[in-house]
Design an enzyme around this catalytic site. Structure first.
Site, PDB file in Angstrom:
ATOM      1  CE  LYS A 282     100.131 128.306  56.794  1.00  0.00           C
ATOM      2  NZ  LYS A 282      99.603 129.656  57.064  1.00  0.00           N
TER       3      LYS A 282
ATOM      4  CB  SER B 278     100.684 130.620  60.580  1.00  0.00           C
ATOM      5  OG  SER B 278      99.822 130.729  59.464  1.00  0.00           O
TER       6      SER B 278
ATOM      7  CB  SER C 144      99.543 133.676  58.194  1.00  0.00           C
ATOM      8  OG  SER C 144      99.139 133.636  59.545  1.00  0.00           O
TER       9      SER C 144
END
Length: 429
Positions: A59, A135, A159
């Site tokens: 990420k 997210s 997330s």
């Protein structure tokens, strides 16, 4: 010389082009070098461990040496390249992983739906018109579409687990503090944790072992007859779509047939007390501290919806925050007592299936309503300091929800062992 890792990498790179919007940046040059090194070790019958030669995405909150960390925001587009790898990235390299690229995400990790106005929104891997969840949006889509085998995400209020559920894969929130957080751009440090996403529990366990620097979590199987789980309903099913409720009930029936003991557990009272303790969400208060200088300098650099939620925490008094933190500690202890004797509890990861991207982009009220529902169930686990994992829960029409298993902090390895048994039951359905 046979080069299976390099060939697999080249096939992925050829298929995904520049990788956008799933990736914010591909790391083709270094990934090729890592793949070649893995192939050379295989030819020499050497290995660095279970992840050696595995294609992994990370990420874009995590520092990768020589690459800027954008955190999904135009505000950081001019950021200088990171001078060193985040500890978890360094651990991946030592384990022989092939890091293919940095994945897209909600801006500053502050959304459970996964929209991103700067880098574009990755379409759900099951239906590109639907939200990916956030997210860690790109992380989940990269695994589900096969552009990485494993992905490293973060989880502050769901997330890892939300996008895993919506894309039909597995995502884990480890215990807070179990994985080193240095080199990861924060959202709310008291809640943030780096976690794995994979197609199955075994993949999550293998990646968690490396991220946390632990021995294999699945080394010894757990007999179903030794597992006792609570079943949450009440607030966890409020406003739930009938398809989610039906899939949840069907999953519970399959799990019980496996020989696992299930019993009701009422978590509504502590949840209501926790919500009352924070008239402003804890994540907004801590995010306001993280972004204080940048917000003061130019709030226009933020996505307006992100800025609005950060703004909720800017005026919360420090004395009140310290008082609510102490209340949270007490509630965490009370919940641990309530769960004593159980190996964890089950709930739907999300109460509704993935809505359409276009509807959320077009209307603020629709966006905020969807964001609230996506975050509600998994955020319970962050606030109550639990470890948690979401398993795929297929829905009609090719969509997916998630079955969430959660346990008290520190029980990550047993959580994964229990999850492996649940996975077996769900696959028999």
């Amino acid at each position: 010389m046979s080069r299976p890792v390099r060939d697999a990498l080249e096939a992925i790179l050829s298929r995904i082009g520049d990788g956008r919007p799933v990736f914010t940046r591909l790391l083709g040059e270094t990934a090729r070098a890592e793949a070649d090194a893995a192939d050379a070790r295989r030819a020499a019958r050497l290995t660095l461990g279970p992840l050696d030669g595995t294609i992994v995405s990370v990420k874009d909150l995590l520092d990768v040496a020589g690459v800027p960390t954008w955190a999904g925001s135009s505000a950081l587009r001019d950021a200088a390249p990171a001078t060193q790898d985040a500890p978890v990235v360094a651990r991946l390299r030592r384990a022989g992983a092939v890091i293919i690229g940095k994945t897209n995400m909600s801006e500053f990790a502050f959304s459970g739906v996964g929209l991103n106005a700067t880098f574009g929104t990755p379409g759900n891997a099951l239906d590109a018109a639907l939200i990916p969840g956030g997210s860690s949006s790109g992380a989940a889509v990269s695994v589900a579409q096969g552009s990485s085998v494993l992905a490293v995400g973060t989880d502050t209020g769901g997330s890892c687990r939300i996008p895993a559920a919506l894309n039909g894969i597995t995502g884990m929130k480890p215990s807070h503090g179990s994985v080193p957080a240095e080199g990861c751009f924060p959202l709310a440090p008291s809640l943030d944790v780096i976690g794995p996403l994979a197609r199955d529990v075994a993949g999550c366990a293998a990646l968690f072992d490396v991220l946390a620097g632990r021995e294999s979590a699945l080394a010894s199987p757990l007999a179903p007859s030794r597992i006792r789980l609570g079943v949450a309903r009440g607030g966890f099913l409020a406003e739930a779509d009938p398809a989610i409720v039906a899939a949840y009930d069907a999953a519970l029936a399959r799990i019980e047939r496996l020989g696992i003991t299930l019993e009701p557990v009422d978590l509504d009272a502590p949840w209501q007390e926790m919500q009352a303790a924070f008239p402003v969400p804890m994540v907004a208060i801590e995010a306001a501290a993280v972004h204080r200088e940048l917000m003061a300098r130019d709030p226009g650099l933020f996505d307006r919806r992100v800025a609005a939620r950060i703004g909720l925490g800017t005026a919360f008094p420090a004395a009140d925050y310290l008082r609510t933190v102490e209340t949270r500690r007490q509630l965490v202890r009370r919940l641990a007592t309530l769960l004593d004797g159980l190996d964890g509890f089950l709930a739907p990861t999300v109460p509704v299936p993935a809505p359409a991207i276009a509807a959320l982009e077009a209307d603020d009220d629709t966006f905020h309503a969807a964001n609230r529902l996506m975050l509600r169930n998994p955020a319970f686990c962050n606030l109550f300091d639990l470890c948690s994992i979401s398993l795929p829960l297929p829905l009609d029409g090719g969509r997916s929800g998630g079955l969430m298993l959660s346990a008290v902090a520190g029980e990550d390895q047993r959580l994964l062992r229990v999850a492996a048994q649940l996975e077996s039951a769900l696959r028999q359905g």
